[in-house]
Design an enzyme around this catalytic site. Structure first.
Site, short mmCIF file in Angstrom:
data_model
loop_
_atom_site.label_atom_id
_atom_site.label_comp_id
_atom_site.label_asym_id
_atom_site.label_seq_id
_atom_site.Cartn_x
_atom_site.Cartn_y
_atom_site.Cartn_z
N LYS A 125 0.66 -1.21 -0.22
CA LYS A 125 0.28 -0.05 -0.10
C LYS A 125 0.81 1.23 -0.02
O LYS A 125 1.97 1.17 0.65
CB LYS A 125 -0.90 -0.05 1.26
P1 NAD Z 1 -13.20 7.46 -2.09
O1 NAD Z 1 -12.21 8.46 -1.79
O2 NAD Z 1 -13.81 7.48 -3.51
O3 NAD Z 1 -14.53 7.71 -1.10
C1 NAD Z 1 -14.36 7.74 0.18
C2 NAD Z 1 -15.85 8.40 0.68
O4 NAD Z 1 -15.63 8.35 2.18
C3 NAD Z 1 -16.27 9.77 0.17
O5 NAD Z 1 -17.70 9.58 0.09
C4 NAD Z 1 -16.19 10.64 1.71
O6 NAD Z 1 -17.35 11.39 1.67
C5 NAD Z 1 -16.41 9.53 2.73
N1 NAD Z 1 -16.02 9.99 3.85
C6 NAD Z 1 -14.69 10.53 4.17
N2 NAD Z 1 -14.76 10.87 5.47
C7 NAD Z 1 -15.85 10.60 6.03
C8 NAD Z 1 -16.48 10.57 7.32
N3 NAD Z 1 -16.00 11.21 8.39
N4 NAD Z 1 -17.75 10.17 7.58
C9 NAD Z 1 -18.55 9.70 6.38
N5 NAD Z 1 -17.86 9.66 5.44
C10 NAD Z 1 -16.78 9.92 5.08
O7 NAD Z 1 -12.74 6.21 -1.47
P2 NAD Z 1 -13.15 4.71 -2.10
O8 NAD Z 1 -11.82 4.17 -3.10
O9 NAD Z 1 -14.45 4.60 -2.19
O10 NAD Z 1 -12.60 3.94 -0.89
C11 NAD Z 1 -13.54 3.73 0.12
C12 NAD Z 1 -12.95 2.42 1.33
O11 NAD Z 1 -12.78 1.40 0.51
C13 NAD Z 1 -11.34 2.68 1.79
O12 NAD Z 1 -11.46 2.00 2.97
C14 NAD Z 1 -10.61 1.92 0.69
O13 NAD Z 1 -9.35 1.81 1.14
C15 NAD Z 1 -11.55 0.79 0.59
N6 NAD Z 1 -11.36 0.14 -0.71
C16 NAD Z 1 -11.34 0.71 -2.01
C17 NAD Z 1 -10.88 0.05 -3.25
C18 NAD Z 1 -11.18 0.78 -4.64
O14 NAD Z 1 -10.91 -0.05 -5.67
N7 NAD Z 1 -11.42 2.18 -4.64
C19 NAD Z 1 -10.93 -1.16 -3.28
C20 NAD Z 1 -10.82 -2.00 -1.76
C21 NAD Z 1 -11.05 -1.10 -0.95
#
Ligand code: NAD
Length: 433
Positions: A120
């Protein structure tokens, strides 16, 4: 019950800190290793990443000034194949969080039986606070600072919180220029790229799609059907919004969403497509006209069949776990529950579908993209979905069978299955020399 500190972590010199994310997750992983009787030397290896890289690099800002950034790449384990894992841009990025996410990537790839290891990376910054030009220069300079520490045969980054396909495109272009690997295979240094530049069909929605495939096999055993459930979502970014758009097609009803801007509620249903378009325009769910505004505690108390955390780590603590009113918690985000919250959810009979299973669709389609780049092939959207579905169903099946056999929760079972595979490969390969 206070959780015991793993003796492996003590031996490695960790000072006990129950609020530390790395120690929380490593303890859960090591508890599963104990259940499996995984040899202690393997537990010691898995309890620390192989490499922890920290870089500081200057970037020229639009006003002519220079700003120094701090970036990380943690390579946890490459027993099964090249290191693989996302890059995060967020002001709270820290070495401990990146280490945790790298460990989870090792577990995730092993659970899905992908020929990949875990890593990561991240940069401590707010991507919303800089211009597009600044974002591009920072990304290129970070990539050059990483240099040969990434590569299509060695370590392959991908998008995560705060990064997207365009940023992956800049990383690939920079890597190809600085290493002279201009041939198409050079772009396999990173996945989640834009479609015209080596990206794969289905990568953007992949994490949400994987979660839906996991839910479609696991929910019926709990007496729930996708076309009848109500659900709520924490975070409406890539994972949250794609999960919701895909669940809409399955007839599920979204009734509550919380993100960093606010909370919206509508017991009659929120249209995920319309909400995604609104968030794209405004940056958050606050003010969405076809739902009511609500408070954080109203969100957590709102009754639903399934809740999908899809924001950041440790969002569900003990107090929130006591408020939650759902039957199943399907973890889209990594490590969204603290161990104290986990215990409360278990006591309250709420089933938790663990992150390394539920959100592994992202890395699985990244793996498909990497294979397509290396073989100069392009798969159809149907083929990607079909292969992803097979991988998700097989992983879900592994977890359910192990949970029954070992009589444990699904999170422990997922870590057990991953480490069973890792243990078997270590047994075959041995420890060099
Ligand atoms: P992103 O940046 O697209 O979205 C993050 C979201 O979290 C946003 O909607 C934001 O408003 C919200 N957020 C931030 N702070 C917050 C708070 N205090 N309260 C409520 N909501 C809040 O990120 P993403 O890519 O969707 O990733 C989200 C999670 O999924 C992370 O844990 C990431 O590691 C995991 N993940 C992502 C992927 C991927 O392919 N993008 C794959 C596996 C896991």
């Amino acid at each position: 019950m206070a959780h015991k500190h793993s003796s492996v972590l003590s031996e490695l010199g960790f000072r006990y800190d129950p609020s530390n994310l790395y120690q929380q997750v490593a303890t859960q992983v090591l508890d599963a290793a104990e259940l499996l009787d995984l040899p202690r030397y393997l537990q010691l290896i898995l309890a620390q990443p192989k490499n922890e890289l920290m870089v500081h690099f200057p970037v020229r800002m639009d006003d002519g000034s220079f700003r120094l950034f701090k970036g990380y790449r943690v390579q946890h384990n490459n027993l099964l194949g090249p290191y693989k894992g996302g890059i995060r841009y967020h002001p709270d990025v820290s070495l401990d969080d990146i280490k945790t996410l790298a460990l989870l990537m090792t577990m995730k790839c092993a659970l899905v039986r992908l020929p990949l290891g875990g890593a990561k990376g991240g940069v401590q910054m707010d991507p919303r606070s800089v211009s597009e030009g600044e974002l591009m220069r920072m990304t290129r300079r970070f990539t050059s600072a990483l240099g040969d520490n990434i590569g299509p045969d060695y370590d392959i980054p991908a998008p995560d919180v705060g990064t997207n396909a365009q940023i992956m495109g800049w990383i690939a272009d920079t890597y190809m220029n600085i290493t002279g690997r201009q041939q198409s295979y050079g772009c396999a240094v990173v996945t989640g790229k834009p479609l015209p530049f080596g990206g794969s069909e289905g990568r953007e929605k992949a994490t949400g799609q994987g979660l839906v495939y996991v839910a479609e096999v696991l929910l019926p055993a709990m007496g729930l059907e996708l076309n009848k459930i109500t659900y709520s979502v924490i975070g409406f970014g890539n994972v949250g919004s794609w999960t919701a758009r895909l669940l809409k097609n399955r007839g599920s009803t979204l009734t509550a969403v919380i993100d960093h801007t606010g909370v919206i509620l509508n017991a009659k249903g929120i249209d995920a497509e319309k909400l995604a378009a609104y968030v794209q325009r405004t940056g958050g769910v606050k003010g969405y006209p076809e739902a009511d505004e609500a408070s954080e505690s109203e969100f957590y108390q709102h009754p639903v069949d399934m809740m999908v955390p899809a924001a950041l780590e440790q969002m569900i603590d003990k107090a929130k776990a006591e408020l939650i009113n759902c039957k199943v918690l399907a973890e889209g985000a990594n490590a969204p529950c603290t161990p104290a919250a986990d215990r409360i959810l278990e006591d309250r009979g709420i089933a938790v579908l663990p992150a390394i299973l539920c959100n592994s669709g992202g890395v699985t389609v990244s793996y498909f993209e990497w294979m397509q780049n290396r073989q100069a092939e392009r798969w159809s959207a149907e083929r990607v979905d079909q292969e992803l579905r097979l991988h998700m169903h097989a992983a879900a099946d592994r977890v359910t069978r192990l949970a029954k056999r070992v009589k444990c929760d699904m999170r422990t079972a997922a870590y057990c299955s991953a480490q069973q595979h890792i243990g078997e490969v270590y047994q075959i390969r041995g420890i060099f020399p």
